[in-house]
Design a protein around this motif. Structure first.
Motif, PDB file in Angstrom:
ATOM      1  N   GLY A 188      35.290  40.009  41.933  1.00  0.00           N
ATOM      2  CA  GLY A 188      34.399  39.099  41.227  1.00  0.00           C
ATOM      3  C   GLY A 188      33.649  38.174  42.159  1.00  0.00           C
ATOM      4  N   THR A 189      32.470  37.770  41.737  1.00  0.00           N
ATOM      5  CA  THR A 189      31.645  36.871  42.540  1.00  0.00           C
ATOM      6  C   THR A 189      32.379  35.581  42.878  1.00  0.00           C
ATOM      7  N   GLN A 190      32.160  35.093  44.089  1.00  0.00           N
ATOM      8  CA  GLN A 190      32.760  33.823  44.496  1.00  0.00           C
ATOM      9  C   GLN A 190      31.921  32.635  44.052  1.00  0.00           C
ATOM     10  N   PHE A 191      30.821  32.900  43.360  1.00  0.00           N
ATOM     11  CA  PHE A 191      29.954  31.819  42.904  1.00  0.00           C
ATOM     12  C   PHE A 191      30.173  31.568  41.416  1.00  0.00           C
ATOM     13  N   GLY A 192      31.129  30.670  41.113  1.00  0.00           N
ATOM     14  CA  GLY A 192      31.337  30.307  39.722  1.00  0.00           C
ATOM     15  C   GLY A 192      32.775  30.476  39.265  1.00  0.00           C
ATOM     16  N   GLY A 193      32.922  30.694  37.962  1.00  0.00           N
ATOM     17  CA  GLY A 193      34.217  30.715  37.303  1.00  0.00           C
ATOM     18  C   GLY A 193      35.232  31.712  37.818  1.00  0.00           C
ATOM     19  N   PRO A 194      34.813  32.903  38.291  1.00  0.00           N
ATOM     20  CA  PRO A 194      35.811  33.866  38.777  1.00  0.00           C
ATOM     21  C   PRO A 194      36.746  33.304  39.849  1.00  0.00           C
ATOM     22  N   LEU A 195      36.323  32.261  40.547  1.00  0.00           N
ATOM     23  CA  LEU A 195      37.191  31.646  41.557  1.00  0.00           C
ATOM     24  C   LEU A 195      38.483  31.124  40.948  1.00  0.00           C
ATOM     25  N   GLU A 196      38.445  30.762  39.667  1.00  0.00           N
ATOM     26  CA  GLU A 196      39.649  30.231  39.028  1.00  0.00           C
ATOM     27  C   GLU A 196      40.397  31.283  38.228  1.00  0.00           C
ATOM     28  N   ILE A 197      39.728  32.371  37.884  1.00  0.00           N
ATOM     29  CA  ILE A 197      40.423  33.457  37.188  1.00  0.00           C
ATOM     30  C   ILE A 197      41.204  34.292  38.192  1.00  0.00           C
TER      31      ILE A 197
ATOM     32  N   GLN B 157      42.977  35.238  41.716  1.00  0.00           N
ATOM     33  CA  GLN B 157      43.649  34.697  42.913  1.00  0.00           C
ATOM     34  C   GLN B 157      43.435  35.732  44.010  1.00  0.00           C
ATOM     35  N   ASP B 158      42.622  35.377  44.973  1.00  0.00           N
ATOM     36  CA  ASP B 158      42.113  36.341  45.946  1.00  0.00           C
ATOM     37  C   ASP B 158      43.234  37.087  46.665  1.00  0.00           C
ATOM     38  N   ARG B 159      43.121  38.435  46.630  1.00  0.00           N
ATOM     39  CA  ARG B 159      44.046  39.342  47.298  1.00  0.00           C
ATOM     40  C   ARG B 159      45.455  39.314  46.706  1.00  0.00           C
ATOM     41  N   VAL B 160      45.585  38.635  45.527  1.00  0.00           N
ATOM     42  CA  VAL B 160      46.857  38.633  44.802  1.00  0.00           C
ATOM     43  C   VAL B 160      46.722  39.483  43.543  1.00  0.00           C
ATOM     44  N   ASN B 161      45.741  39.119  42.697  1.00  0.00           N
ATOM     45  CA  ASN B 161      45.511  39.889  41.477  1.00  0.00           C
ATOM     46  C   ASN B 161      44.049  40.303  41.337  1.00  0.00           C
ATOM     47  N   GLY B 162      43.309  40.227  42.422  1.00  0.00           N
ATOM     48  CA  GLY B 162      41.900  40.595  42.446  1.00  0.00           C
ATOM     49  C   GLY B 162      41.293  40.140  43.764  1.00  0.00           C
ATOM     50  N   PHE B 163      39.970  40.198  43.840  1.00  0.00           N
ATOM     51  CA  PHE B 163      39.308  39.902  45.119  1.00  0.00           C
ATOM     52  C   PHE B 163      37.996  39.164  44.879  1.00  0.00           C
ATOM     53  N   TYR B 164      37.678  38.227  45.784  1.00  0.00           N
ATOM     54  CA  TYR B 164      36.387  37.552  45.754  1.00  0.00           C
ATOM     55  C   TYR B 164      35.376  38.357  46.564  1.00  0.00           C
ATOM     56  N   ILE B 165      34.121  38.316  46.126  1.00  0.00           N
ATOM     57  CA  ILE B 165      33.032  38.868  46.933  1.00  0.00           C
ATOM     58  C   ILE B 165      31.891  37.867  46.977  1.00  0.00           C
ATOM     59  N   ASN B 166      31.147  37.912  48.055  1.00  0.00           N
ATOM     60  CA  ASN B 166      29.898  37.167  48.163  1.00  0.00           C
ATOM     61  C   ASN B 166      28.769  38.169  47.895  1.00  0.00           C
ATOM     62  N   PRO B 167      28.187  38.155  46.695  1.00  0.00           N
ATOM     63  CA  PRO B 167      27.209  39.184  46.346  1.00  0.00           C
ATOM     64  C   PRO B 167      25.919  39.099  47.147  1.00  0.00           C
TER      65      PRO B 167
ATOM     66  N   ASN C 289      26.044  38.894  50.413  1.00  0.00           N
ATOM     67  CA  ASN C 289      26.391  39.539  51.684  1.00  0.00           C
ATOM     68  C   ASN C 289      26.807  40.974  51.368  1.00  0.00           C
ATOM     69  N   LEU C 290      25.836  41.885  51.368  1.00  0.00           N
ATOM     70  CA  LEU C 290      26.086  43.252  50.917  1.00  0.00           C
ATOM     71  C   LEU C 290      27.027  43.996  51.856  1.00  0.00           C
ATOM     72  N   GLU C 291      26.880  43.789  53.132  1.00  0.00           N
ATOM     73  CA  GLU C 291      27.726  44.495  54.101  1.00  0.00           C
ATOM     74  C   GLU C 291      29.182  44.082  53.950  1.00  0.00           C
ATOM     75  N   GLU C 292      29.417  42.791  53.817  1.00  0.00           N
ATOM     76  CA  GLU C 292      30.782  42.293  53.662  1.00  0.00           C
ATOM     77  C   GLU C 292      31.394  42.794  52.365  1.00  0.00           C
ATOM     78  N   THR C 293      30.613  42.778  51.278  1.00  0.00           N
ATOM     79  CA  THR C 293      31.111  43.256  49.980  1.00  0.00           C
ATOM     80  C   THR C 293      31.499  44.725  50.054  1.00  0.00           C
ATOM     81  N   ALA C 294      30.629  45.540  50.663  1.00  0.00           N
ATOM     82  CA  ALA C 294      30.924  46.972  50.805  1.00  0.00           C
ATOM     83  C   ALA C 294      32.205  47.178  51.608  1.00  0.00           C
ATOM     84  N   GLN C 295      32.386  46.392  52.664  1.00  0.00           N
ATOM     85  CA  GLN C 295      33.570  46.557  53.509  1.00  0.00           C
ATOM     86  C   GLN C 295      34.842  46.196  52.743  1.00  0.00           C
ATOM     87  N   LYS C 296      34.788  45.156  51.924  1.00  0.00           N
ATOM     88  CA  LYS C 296      35.965  44.785  51.125  1.00  0.00           C
ATOM     89  C   LYS C 296      36.335  45.909  50.167  1.00  0.00           C
TER      90      LYS C 296
END
Length: 806
Positions: free
Chosen positions: A690-699, A701-711, A713-720
């Protein structure tokens, strides 16, 4: 915050700051936001071979971290620094590296000057300042407690009960004397004449009900309690009545915030609720995927069902259901005569799965039928809302036979209607933003004149200021929606101080520390969205049909693109085709990564396939962009685009079908106020990015039950994504682990029962607060009305005149 500036300017790092600002001046960009500043400083550190410690630990690195905006002027640089949540300062750094702290007015003038709208020779600009009007109410001190307004109010009220017991016990006694339903007296009657007598009678009644069997029905001893002065509302059994009386007894003798909250939550004072959702196509079928219609419709319908169910439970526990007391919930929306095959032209529609919850649709007055008989964009709806509120009031009174007890607005237009209705009816008003456009469209306030013909932000932003200050309570889905994080500004925080050049300056737009702010996240409809592993709840024929639709069906009317290898792991997303949802960004991310294409197919569900199916310019633009990306990156054979409007039951099964294939859900929005699709995907069992810009940050928990992306930064998102799918290929249990933890996260935190229980408890607390505080908000309400009539109404009239020519 001047500490960091002083530390930099009084050390060797002054040279680094000079060099960094010099390189900023060499760039074309003159107004940098947080992301721009962070990227520019990272590039500076890389170009000059600076250490990791310098970038993050040096005084300059810390100053850059806290800087939210930089405005590069000819002879100075303006830096807006946010040293802590909900607080910012502005500094002007001169060429000789002296600096001055800027006033709010200086900052707003600087922003006006940046867009060539600063005209001091024409006089001062109108300033909007709400700060003086919050002197009447207590405010939260610690930023960590922002969004916990009800807890704060309960502590505040219980302390008042303790400090001034006689006054507040008298207030509590009077409050209990108020309640009734359709002429049926509730709680206490005139046989109890004072709070002293109430205290004695409570102890007497406790002794009486304690001698009865715990499950003895209230009807068996109703008249005995009535003789003591107690009317219906205390409970449905002897045990429940005793519990409620004991809570009141404890509250009278030793006030405590948890006891106060527990008692208020048991008082039956909410029976009729209005949920206002005006814009868009509001219905139970055939509307999702249409312009202006998406998660908000799902949210409001699920909330209505859950509110009715919770109210029924509470009234049954209070012993009122057997006396004919039943709740009613109305979703107030707009009737659209040309309904395009939907039921949006029907005045009244019962909400499925409820006993007495309805969609009430009220039409706009005709004005120009070429406009008002059709759907109207949420950006153009403003001229009709005042008269709509007048007409809606009459319709609501017809349906309820009484005025409602609570009005909840949804989105900017619904919130202004909620304000107008609550002002006329003197009813508690709650607001839900869903999304504040000011945060979604960067620089939308600075360049509002350039955007006015399409978006009419001058109306939207004054509407937001009016409704958020008028509301008794603002419900947000997340903490960051209010005040962001350490390194980002919240949606509501962005209204604290801003300029609309040539129109007005907002010096203080909202009090962020007000107890009106409360975080109450929504849930998901668990009858529709549930884990893929629950095979007994799934319909095999539906799963087979939707699997074919997603992966193999060859039907150009519904699907664009064929998959060369349907067995590849699906990357999946489902949203409207608009710029903010950024499905085109996800397609470009996929297109740029050959490695990701080796592992996965990309499947999008996005409403429409062809331009002639839409009259939304932004949607048409995104369609064109998506087709162009498919061709440019040669995604044929690796990409499918479903142009379908899925019924809710199908949308739930679609997630589960993707989970069957061990797929991944990606939510790539440039900004997301909350993220219902993230909840839907997680509860279905799909690992979610989920996008790191907004509410998904609270839904998430990064790398625990999902992952943050910076939409962005396409290269970083693809790598994740590549890292995740590669790890799953090496260890299939990893997919199952993230899937299971995502499911657990939703069930423990994001259910509608949790939401509606808290919402009703809050409504009761605010009801008691409004009564007991005797606060005079009339000065603020008159100020708000002045903004409505002097700014909102003339601009709405001008837009109406434009509509009359169409």
């Amino acid at each position: 915050m001047s500490y960091f500036i002083d530390a930099v300017l009084k050390s060797d790092e002054k040279i680094e700051l000079r060099q960094f600002l010099h390189e900023l001046r060499a760039k074309d960009q003159r107004y940098l936001l947080r992301n721009d500043i962070e990227r520019a400083f990272t590039e500076y550190c890389e170009d000059h071979e600076k250490s990791e410690a310098f970038q993050h630990v040096s005084n300059l690195g810390k100053l850059i971290f806290y800087t939210q905006e930089i405005i590069v002027e000819d002879e100075s640089v303006c830096a807006i620094v946010r040293p802590k949540i909900a607080y910012q300062e502005a500094f002007r750094i001169h060429e000789d590296f002296t600096y001055d702290k800027m006033t709010v007015q200086d900052l707003l003038d600087t922003r006006d000057r940046f867009v060539d709208r600063y005209k001091p020779q024409e006089g001062d600009v109108f300033e909007i300042d709400f700060e003086p009007f919050y002197d009447y109410s207590p405010t939260i001190r610690d930023p960590k407690n922002i969004g916990k307004g009800v807890q704060f109010l309960n502590r505040y009220l219980s302390s008042k009960l303790f400090q001034a017991p006689r006054q507040w016990k008298e207030t509590l006694f009077q409050f209990l004397s108020l309640h009734s339903y359709n002429g049926l007296k509730l709680m206490i009657n005139p046989r109890i004449g004072s709070w002293e007598q109430l205290s004695d009678r409570v102890k007497q009644a406790i002794g009486f009900v304690s001698q009865r069997p715990e499950n003895d029905p209230y009807e068996n001893f109703r008249f005995d309690l009535q003789d003591m002065g107690f009317e219906p509302g205390w409970g449905n059994t002897a045990n429940r009545v005793r519990e409620t009386l004991e809570i009141l007894d404890e509250l009278i003798d030793s006030p405590d915030d948890s006891v106060l909250e527990g008692f208020l939550s048991r008082i039956p004072m909410i029976f009729r609720i209005v949920l206002v959702s005006v814009h868009g196509w509001f219905g139970q079928e055939g509307v999702l995927g249409r312009p202006d219609t998406g998660g908000q419709v799902v949210y409001v319908l699920d909330q209505a069902r859950s509110l009715e169910k919770q109210l029924q439970t509470e009234l049954q526990q209070a012993g009122l259901d057997v006396l004919g007391v039943h709740p009613k919930v109305i979703v107030l929306s707009r009737l659209i005569p040309n309904a395009d095959g939907t039921r949006c032209n029907e005045r009244l529609e019962k909400i499925w799965g409820t006993d007495d919850a309805w969609i009430l649709r009220v039409p706009f007055r005709k004005f120009n039928p070429n406009v008002t008989d059709n759907w109207i964009s949420r950006f153009e709806i403003w001229p009709y809302l005042e008269t709509y509120a007048i007409d809606a009031e009459k319709e609501l009174l017809v349906e309820f036979k009484e005025k409602p007890d609570l009005i909840v607005g949804n989105y900017s237009d619904g919130n202004i209607v909620a304000f107008l209705l609550s002002r006329r009816l003197n009813v508690t008003q709650f607001n839900v933003a869903h999304a504040l456009e000011k945060s979604k469209y960067l620089f939308s306030n600075l360049y509002w004149q350039d955007l006015e013909n399409q978006y009419h932000f001058s109306l939207q932003f004054i509407t937001d200021l009016i409704s958020m200050n008028a509301a008794n309570c603002i419900i947000s889905s997340t903490y960051q929606e209010i005040v962001g994080r350490t390194d980002s500004v919240g949606q509501y925080e962005s209204y604290h101080c801003f300029t609309m050049p040539d129109l007005y300056h907002v010096v203080t737009g909202i009090e962020l520390f007000s107890p009106k702010f409360n975080v109450v996240p929504p849930g998901v409809n668990e009858n529709i969205y549930f884990p893929y592993t629950r095979q007994e709840q799934r319909v095999p024929d539906d799963a087979e049909r939707l699997e074919e639709l997603l992966f193999t069906l060859d039907d150009p009317s519904q699907v664009y693109g064929k998959l060369d290898d349907p067995s590849k792991r699906p990357l999946f997303s489902m949203a409207r085709l608009d710029r903010i949802k950024n499905l085109t960004g996800l397609a470009e991310c996929f297109g740029q990564s050959k490695e990701l294409q080796k592992h996965c197919n990309l499947i999008l569900v996005a409403g429409k396939l062809r331009e002639d199916e839409s009259n939304d310019p932004e949607e048409i633009s995104e369609m064109r962009k998506l087709y162009e990306i498919i061709d440019r990156y040669e995604l044929h054979g690796k990409f499918r685009w479903l142009g379908v409007r899925l019924p809710k039951t199908d949308s739930g099964e679609v997630y589960r079908v993707i989970a069957d294939r061990r797929g991944v859900f990606v939510q790539p929005a440039l900004f997301e106020a909350f993220g219902l699709t993230i909840l839907e995907a997680m509860i279905s069992g799909i690992p979610t990015f989920g996008t790191q810009f907004g509410g998904p940050l609270e839904i998430i928990q990064d790398r625990v039950n999902g992952f943050y992306i910076n939409p962005t930064n396409l290269e970083e998102t693809a790598q994740k994504l590549i890292d995740f799918v590669t790890k799953c290929e090496q260890n299939p249990d990893y997919w199952l682990e993230i899937s299971r933890k995502g499911i657990d996260r939703v069930y423990t935190t994001y259910t509608w029962k949790i939401h509606t229980t808290r919402l009703l408890s809050m409504a009761k607390t605010f009801g008691f607060w409004n009564y007991s505080s005797k606060e005079n908000r009339e000065d603020m309400m008159r100020y708000i009305e002045a903004l409505f009539y002097l700014i909102y109404k003339p601009r709405a009239q001008a837009l109406l005149e434009d509509h009359m020519q169409r």
